[in-house]
Design a protein around this motif. Structure first.
Motif, PDB file in Angstrom:
ATOM      1  N   LEU A 316       0.834  -1.210   0.000  1.00  0.00           N
ATOM      2  CA  LEU A 316       0.000   0.000   0.000  1.00  0.00           C
ATOM      3  C   LEU A 316       0.867   1.258   0.000  1.00  0.00           C
ATOM      4  CD1 LEU A 316      -2.759  -1.044   2.570  1.00  0.00           C
ATOM      5  CD2 LEU A 316      -2.921  -1.006   0.084  1.00  0.00           C
ATOM      6  N   ARG A 317       1.956   1.221   0.764  1.00  0.00           N
ATOM      7  CA  ARG A 317       2.806   2.407   0.869  1.00  0.00           C
ATOM      8  C   ARG A 317       3.539   2.699  -0.441  1.00  0.00           C
ATOM      9  NH1 ARG A 317       5.366   0.996   5.183  1.00  0.00           N
ATOM     10  NH2 ARG A 317       7.205   0.107   4.185  1.00  0.00           N
ATOM     11  N   ASN A 318       3.974   1.670  -1.136  1.00  0.00           N
ATOM     12  CA  ASN A 318       4.764   1.879  -2.352  1.00  0.00           C
ATOM     13  C   ASN A 318       3.903   2.181  -3.577  1.00  0.00           C
ATOM     14  OD1 ASN A 318       6.881   1.289  -0.708  1.00  0.00           O
ATOM     15  ND2 ASN A 318       7.768  -0.286  -2.000  1.00  0.00           N
ATOM     16  N   THR A 319       2.626   1.861  -3.524  1.00  0.00           N
ATOM     17  CA  THR A 319       1.760   2.176  -4.660  1.00  0.00           C
ATOM     18  C   THR A 319       1.098   3.546  -4.518  1.00  0.00           C
ATOM     19  OG1 THR A 319      -0.018   0.947  -3.561  1.00  0.00           O
ATOM     20  CG2 THR A 319       1.256  -0.208  -5.251  1.00  0.00           C
ATOM     21  N   LYS A 320       1.030   4.074  -3.323  1.00  0.00           N
ATOM     22  CA  LYS A 320       0.332   5.347  -3.127  1.00  0.00           C
ATOM     23  C   LYS A 320       0.939   6.494  -3.938  1.00  0.00           C
ATOM     24  CE  LYS A 320      -1.674   8.241   0.495  1.00  0.00           C
ATOM     25  NZ  LYS A 320      -1.831   8.440   1.952  1.00  0.00           N
ATOM     26  N   PRO A 321       2.274   6.631  -4.048  1.00  0.00           N
ATOM     27  CA  PRO A 321       2.819   7.727  -4.871  1.00  0.00           C
ATOM     28  C   PRO A 321       2.402   7.659  -6.337  1.00  0.00           C
ATOM     29  CG  PRO A 321       4.532   6.816  -3.457  1.00  0.00           C
ATOM     30  CD  PRO A 321       3.357   5.905  -3.353  1.00  0.00           C
ATOM     31  N   LEU A 322       2.033   6.488  -6.821  1.00  0.00           N
ATOM     32  CA  LEU A 322       1.655   6.356  -8.229  1.00  0.00           C
ATOM     33  C   LEU A 322       0.297   6.979  -8.519  1.00  0.00           C
ATOM     34  CD1 LEU A 322       2.842   2.710  -8.965  1.00  0.00           C
ATOM     35  CD2 LEU A 322       4.023   4.845  -9.401  1.00  0.00           C
ATOM     36  N   LEU A 323      -0.424   7.394  -7.487  1.00  0.00           N
ATOM     37  CA  LEU A 323      -1.675   8.114  -7.722  1.00  0.00           C
ATOM     38  C   LEU A 323      -1.422   9.457  -8.406  1.00  0.00           C
ATOM     39  CD1 LEU A 323      -3.561   7.413  -4.380  1.00  0.00           C
ATOM     40  CD2 LEU A 323      -4.155   6.537  -6.641  1.00  0.00           C
ATOM     41  N   GLN A 324      -0.176   9.936  -8.346  1.00  0.00           N
ATOM     42  CA  GLN A 324       0.180  11.184  -9.015  1.00  0.00           C
ATOM     43  C   GLN A 324       0.671  10.966 -10.441  1.00  0.00           C
ATOM     44  OE1 GLN A 324      -0.527  13.830  -7.219  1.00  0.00           O
ATOM     45  NE2 GLN A 324      -1.029  12.516  -5.485  1.00  0.00           N
ATOM     46  N   SER A 325       0.590   9.735 -10.925  1.00  0.00           N
ATOM     47  CA  SER A 325       1.104   9.417 -12.254  1.00  0.00           C
ATOM     48  C   SER A 325       0.308  10.157 -13.330  1.00  0.00           C
ATOM     49  CB  SER A 325       1.029   7.909 -12.505  1.00  0.00           C
ATOM     50  OG  SER A 325       1.398   7.603 -13.836  1.00  0.00           O
ATOM     51  N   ARG A 326       0.998  10.482 -14.413  1.00  0.00           N
ATOM     52  CA  ARG A 326       0.324  11.136 -15.543  1.00  0.00           C
ATOM     53  C   ARG A 326      -0.449  10.129 -16.375  1.00  0.00           C
ATOM     54  NH1 ARG A 326       5.466  12.209 -19.661  1.00  0.00           N
ATOM     55  NH2 ARG A 326       6.060  10.039 -19.895  1.00  0.00           N
ATOM     56  N   ASN A 327      -0.199   8.850 -16.176  1.00  0.00           N
ATOM     57  CA  ASN A 327      -0.866   7.806 -16.942  1.00  0.00           C
ATOM     58  C   ASN A 327      -2.159   7.414 -16.235  1.00  0.00           C
ATOM     59  OD1 ASN A 327      -1.556   5.030 -17.859  1.00  0.00           O
ATOM     60  ND2 ASN A 327       0.283   5.290 -19.093  1.00  0.00           N
ATOM     61  N   THR A 328      -3.265   7.553 -16.922  1.00  0.00           N
ATOM     62  CA  THR A 328      -4.554   7.281 -16.295  1.00  0.00           C
ATOM     63  C   THR A 328      -4.723   5.801 -15.943  1.00  0.00           C
ATOM     64  OG1 THR A 328      -5.505   7.074 -18.515  1.00  0.00           O
ATOM     65  CG2 THR A 328      -5.689   9.208 -17.434  1.00  0.00           C
ATOM     66  N   ALA A 329      -4.125   4.914 -16.733  1.00  0.00           N
ATOM     67  CA  ALA A 329      -4.230   3.486 -16.432  1.00  0.00           C
ATOM     68  C   ALA A 329      -3.531   3.147 -15.127  1.00  0.00           C
ATOM     69  CB  ALA A 329      -3.637   2.665 -17.577  1.00  0.00           C
ATOM     70  N   VAL A 330      -2.404   3.789 -14.850  1.00  0.00           N
ATOM     71  CA  VAL A 330      -1.687   3.543 -13.595  1.00  0.00           C
ATOM     72  C   VAL A 330      -2.523   4.025 -12.407  1.00  0.00           C
ATOM     73  CG1 VAL A 330       0.385   4.103 -12.272  1.00  0.00           C
ATOM     74  CG2 VAL A 330       0.565   3.682 -14.718  1.00  0.00           C
ATOM     75  N   VAL A 331      -3.099   5.219 -12.533  1.00  0.00           N
ATOM     76  CA  VAL A 331      -3.927   5.749 -11.443  1.00  0.00           C
ATOM     77  C   VAL A 331      -5.117   4.828 -11.194  1.00  0.00           C
ATOM     78  CG1 VAL A 331      -5.318   7.715 -10.702  1.00  0.00           C
ATOM     79  CG2 VAL A 331      -3.204   8.104 -11.957  1.00  0.00           C
ATOM     80  N   MET A 332      -5.737   4.346 -12.258  1.00  0.00           N
ATOM     81  CA  MET A 332      -6.886   3.459 -12.109  1.00  0.00           C
ATOM     82  C   MET A 332      -6.482   2.137 -11.478  1.00  0.00           C
ATOM     83  SD  MET A 332     -10.116   3.615 -12.680  1.00  0.00           S
ATOM     84  CE  MET A 332     -10.532   2.593 -11.275  1.00  0.00           C
TER      85      MET A 332
END
Length: 1111
Positions: A316-332
């Motif tokens: 959970l901790r290592n995936t949370k920063p990816l919410l700021q990704s420019r790629n919509t698929a990563v955020v989803m």
């Protein structure tokens, strides 16, 4: 010497002749000198190139060029063929001519041939099989791109007979020194599995090996192969789970999506549910969080706090920063991971990121809104603060409006219902009839879910019955019918009102709903119901089938409740239905007659006619269409379609008891590939323990440090074998036990003795001093080895002197190491030898040395070596070639530069290191009689400008020239970039101001896409002007040439001779730029530029007017 001068003069003369021919061709002159075979073919191909593309399958010239003996002709032909493929044209008939050149020794030509073969190998399998031996030899090529391309072509030949060859190639490539080749082998695994599923067990062995790979380039590809071949083999992930979690941030975006999806499934099988009832989530007790064994036993009657597994928290901790990704698929992907794995109070962390995605394209909005609709049913509080983000806009398409309406209905509660109903009142007036009907259904749902507003909603729906729009009225009737079933006794007036409006309503569903209501509650409207039946008897034959069925039902119910007034009407309607064309109506009529009209033939069923027809009906449930979609994993195709798609893997339920977490403990961490580190210019300094600890999480670092200490000395000596002093520095510099120290080589112990000659009395300080000395020695040796390859041993004295000067700087680090060593046991003191996230120096470089000063690490540069920045370099740079000759500009005159002259041009290719930068190539020439040293870039202005500097030129001999590449991010502006061009002795101020056409990259659009995007860029985003074109500029070829020479745009193929369209995007921001040249009467033409960059549009229009209007 005279021979060299003569050959150079001859080459220069030949180049001048080619330039003269091109210029003569452009000016439509006729020069007829004696040309060589090569020059004649090039000239003929240039003249006919545009004509050939327009005519279609005229590829004879390309075949001749491919079969010639000149490599330059072959290279030119392959460039044009790849250009045809990039434009979507069929070039398969050239396969025999292309495949003959697969064994060519020219690397650039071989790359292009492989790109072609990857595209057509599956279609031309027989011819591709003839080159199998060539591909096998190419797998041993020194160039990593050739090796990868050969494997890619080999795996694209879908013939079962070569499965063993493919299997062997994949196994060898999985152990390749280059991570790019290993990545390609992971891609080939999926192709081979689809061709021959029986190879599964062998492929699993390769996947297991690649899963242990430390490179971020390989991680995403091998996980994708794992998901395709063996998604059920969770045991392969155990040892690599923590590594994948830590590498996740640095993996490419496509790989991030795949890894997150896999880790979501993994976590659901390995951790207990954080949503358990009867437990409280307690993470404040830090000791209990990291060491659950130390928790004291409590009473069973007392509420037991939930303690999350450290590995669960790591994910959970290592995936949370990816919410700021420019790629919509990563955020989803991260959003669905949190939805399925995170504790309830942490799921809201994804809300802002999902709302941010609503500003993206409508396709992205559709998928995101579907997932939000599912989430909002279970957890309204997540999105309630962002309710305004779901308000419908007039520009939204119908499917987006409907989804937003669904979410607003889900979010409705007593506090915000008044605001939502006001929004709905506006939506009902929409010109979009389908959306207006959906709004009425939403009002009905709100009335059902919130009892306080039921009467208000009913009154509003009754008012809509007088609407002019039949669709709105019909939908209102249907919704009112459902609402009246909940409280029939209180709304007899509404039923009467609907009966009066019956003649004005023409929609079949609405008329049927009113008839059903009157029949169901006929006892409450005894005077109106018989009159309605009388009217229906007159129009029975002209009604829709659904209305006829309800007329028959109404007649039967009135016969049972008011037979005196309706007996004859009922018999008349039943006789009409008996001979109706629709068999459903005939069957219903016969059934009703036998049920309600007793006679000798009717059985006991007629006694129960009243109980059958007038039984109380349950009220309908108005619920969301997304209520049951949570059975599918969010973000999947199955969730979007609401049915199980092929290949969908269901999420397992949480285990009642967590499996053993020790299976994720890594015993030994060591590189899986024998890496090669060059001895010149690539010596890698020893990594500090402090930086290595940051690579792992808090809990993982201790375990890895505890278990990997035994292997540290051997791995460090192997990795830095280019220098004995660097290997000994790692061996003696780490804090280790006495037994490990005794195992060191004699050479390292002798160096430790030299380092201890100036030691202090304290034994710990002596160890730290030796560590500092040895590190400084290795640094000195590395710096010397970059300058002189043969003087490694002579640098030890300099290294010892530099160690004394640097010892004071490292005192603070030494004290920190001492303090950390006191707090940990002795077995923990030696962290393992690890590699950073971009540690990719296991690639074989194409050149032995690298420049000293660079903005990138040597390990990354080694990955990028072999990728030339010239216009003919790599098959990975599929761009439209520059139209016409490249214009060169003077940057520094040799008189002003004290012998140093510089010229620059824009090669019109994407910049390799940063796509948002414009690439420039600068040619530096030493016009003096003395060598120039240390040529580099100094300060630049303005400060907002971003530059990628070229590597310093150490020495430039007299009359010599060198071409370097640099990148500048002009931020979509023609503002000049000012910087200092420096030598060892002087500095010169220079300036580069680009033309607006050089700030663009061509975009590939179809005519339909062009018109669609142009429709979005009207009004203030459109700039146009009418010009009179110069004589000779009216032909299509000249217009294309002038526009594309002025601006780096791609041509959009159209079917109109008088309309020319061009498309591009700005390099910095990617904004779309559309140019239309429409020829009018005589020589008049209209130029239109559509883009949201209004300043660029006006400047580009000015340049295009000058180019087309000038003679």
């Amino acid at each position: 010497m005279y021979g060299c001068g003569f050959s150079a003069f001859r080459l220069e003369a030949r180049g001048a002749m080619k330039a003269a021919l091109v210029s003569a061709d452009n000016l439509q002159l006729s020069l007829q000198p004696e040309l060589s075979q090569e020059e004649q073919a090039l000239t003929r191909a240039r003249r006919c190139h545009d004509h050939k593309e327009a005519q279609g399958p005229g590829n004879d010239d390309l075949k001749e060029m491919l079969e010639s003996n000149k490599e330059s002709l072959k290279l030119e032909a392959m460039k044009r063929i790849i250009g045809l493929i990039a434009k979507g044209k069929n070039a398969s008939e050239l396969f025999p001519a292309v495949v003959k050149n697969v064994a060519n020794k020219n690397i650039e030509l071989k790359k292009l041939v492989y790109v072609y073969l990857v595209r057509y190998a599956e279609e031309q399998q027989d011819l591709a099989l003839l080159s199998i031996s060539t591909f096998q030899r190419a797998l041993k090529d020194p160039n990593q791109l050739i090796r990868a391309s050969a494997l890619r072509v080999l795996s694209s030949i879908r013939v079962p007979i070569i499965v063993p060859i493919m299997m062997l190639a994949i196994k060898e490539s999985a152990s390749d020194m280059s991570p790019y080749v290993r990545k390609t082998s992971a891609h080939a695994i999926q192709k081979l599995y689809s061709l021959d599923p029986e190879q599964r067990e062998h492929l699993i062995e390769v996947i297991e090996k690649l899963l242990k790979d430390k490179s971020t380039l390989v991680a995403g590809s091998v996980v994708m192969a794992f998901e395709e071949v063996c998604p059920d083999r969770i045991d392969l992930i155990h040892k690599n789970y923590r590594k994948l979690c830590n590498l996740l941030v640095d993996v490419e975006e496509w790989g991030q999506v795949v890894i997150i999806s896999m880790l979501t499934r993994y976590a659901r099988t390995q951790f207990t549910s954080p949503w358990q009832e009867g437990v409280s989530f307690d993470e404040n007790n830090e000791k209990a969080f990291y060491d659950s064994d130390s928790e004291e036993k409590r009473d069973e009657t007392e509420t037991k706090p939930y303690m999350m597994d450290p590995d669960h928290r790591l994910l959970l901790r290592n995936t949370k920063p990816l919410l700021q990704s420019r790629n919509t698929a990563v955020v989803m992907a991260v959003a669905q991971l949190y939805w399925h794995l995170a504790p309830t109070h942490e799921v809201s962390a994804v809300t802002k990121s999902l709302v941010r995605l609503l500003r993206s394209h409508r396709e992205v909005q559709y998928v995101v809104l579907q997932n939000i609709a599912t989430m909002s049913i279970q957890r309204k509080g997540m999105f309630e603060p962002y309710m305004k983000s779901f308000y419908v806009r007039s520009t939204d398409p119908t499917h987006i409006k409907t989804l937003k309406l669904e979410i607003l209905t889900n979010l409705a509660n007593e506090a915000n219902i008044s605001t939502i109903l006001r929004e709905f009142q506006t939506y009902v007036k929409s010109q979009d009839k389908a959306f207006a009907a959906a709004t009425i259904q939403a009002i009905g749902r709100c009335a059902t879910n919130i009892s306080e507003v039921t009467d208000t909603c009913l009154n509003g729906l009754v008012l809509l019955l007088s609407n002019r729009d039949e669709t709105v009225v019909a939908e209102s009737v249907v919704v009112i019918k459902k609402l009246l079933q909940t409280q029939p006794t209180q709304h007899s007036e509404i039923i009467k009102h609907m009966a009066k409006l019956f003649d004005k309503i023409t929609v079949a569903m609405a008329r049927a709903s009113i008839l059903w209501l009157i029949g169901e509650y006929c006892e409450r409207v005894p005077k109106i119901a018989p009159d309605v039946l009388r009217k229906m008897a007159k129009s029975f034959t002209s009604e829709e089938d659904i209305v006829k069925l309800q007329i028959v039902n109404l007649a039967a119910k009135l016969y049972l409740t008011n037979s005196k007034q309706t007996k004859l009407l009922t018999q008349y309607i039943l006789n009409l239905g008996k001979y109706d064309q629709n068999y459903d109506i005939r069957d219903r009529t016969r059934f009703i007659r036998q049920l309600i009209v007793p006679n000798e033939k009717s059985g006991a069923l007629s006694k129960y006619a009243r109980r059958i027809l007038l039984a109380p009906k349950p009220a309908p449930l108005l619920q969301s269409a997304f209520k049951d979609r949570d059975r599918y994993q969010l973000g999947t195709l199955s969730h979007s379609l609401n049915l199980k798609a092929s290949g969908y893997q269901e999420l397992s339920d949480w285990p009642a008891v967590a499996p053993d977490q020790s299976v994720r403990n890594v015993e030994v961490i060591e590189p899986q590939v024998n890496e090669w580190v060059p001895t010149v210019g690539k010596s890698k300094p020893a990594k500090s323990a402090k930086s290595e600890d940051k690579f792992y999480s808090d809990s993982e670092g201790e375990q890895v440090g505890r278990k990997g200490s035994k292997n540290s000395s051997s791995s460090s000596s192997n990795d830095s074998s280019s220098s004995s002093s660097s290997s000994s520095s790692e061996g003696s510099g780490s804090e280790e036990s006495d037994e490990e120290t005794s195992d060191e080589s004699p050479k390292s112990s002798s160096q430790s003795g030299e380092g201890s000659s100036e030691s202090e009395t304290d034994q710990k300080k002596e160890k730290n001093k030796k560590n500092t000395d040895s590190k400084a020695k290795s640094k000195a040796v590395n710096s010397e080895s970059e300058e002189n390859n043969n003087m490694v041993s002579s640098s030890s004295e300099d290294g010892s002197s530099s160690s004394e000067s640097s010892s004071s700087d490292s005192d603070s680090d030494t004290e920190q190491k001492k303090s950390s060593s006191r707090s940990k046991p002795k077995a923990h003191e030696r962290p393992p030898k690890e590699v950073s996230l971009l540690d990719l120096d296991d690639v074989t470089p194409s050149a032995p040395t690298t420049p000293k000063a660079s903005a990138y690490s040597p390990s990354l540069l080694s990955d990028l070596e072999g990728l030339s920045l010239s216009s003919v370099s790599s098959p990975m740079q599929v761009t439209v070639q520059p139209f016409g000759p490249v214009k060169s500009h003077e940057l520094l005159h040799h008189m002003s530069g004290k012998g140093l002259s510089a010229r620059y041009h824009f090669p019109r290719q994407p910049f390799l290191y940063q796509p948002s930068m414009v690439q420039l190539q600068i040619t530096l020439t030493n016009a003096s009689d003395q060598p120039l040293e240390g040529i580099h870039l100094g300060e630049h202005s303005p400060a907002s400008l971003t530059l990628h500097r070229f590597s310093p030129v150490e020495r430039l001999e007299p009359q010599a020239s060198v071409t370097v590449s640099m990148g500048i991010d002009f931020n979509d502006s023609t503002q000049a970039a000012n910087f200092q061009l420096c030598t060892k002795e002087a500095e010169f101020s220079v300036s580069i101001q680009p033309a607006v056409g050089e700030l663009l990259l061509p975009a590939s659009l179809t005519q339909a896409d062009f018109e669609k995007e142009q429709g979005k860029l009207l009004g203030m985003n459109e700039t146009s002007a009418t010009i009179t074109m110069a004589e000779g500029h009216c032909s299509s070829a000249v217009v294309n040439k002038q526009v594309r020479s002025m601006a780096h745009l791609g041509e959009v193929i159209t079917g109109h001779n008088n309309t020319h369209r061009f498309a591009g995007r700005t390099v910095s921001s990617g904004a779309l730029v559309l140019v239309t040249v429409e020829k009018r009467e005589a020589a008049d033409a209209t130029i239109t530029v559509n883009t949201d960059k209004s300043v660029m549009a006006s400047m580009l229009l000015r340049d295009l007017k000058q180019a087309l209007a000038s003679a």
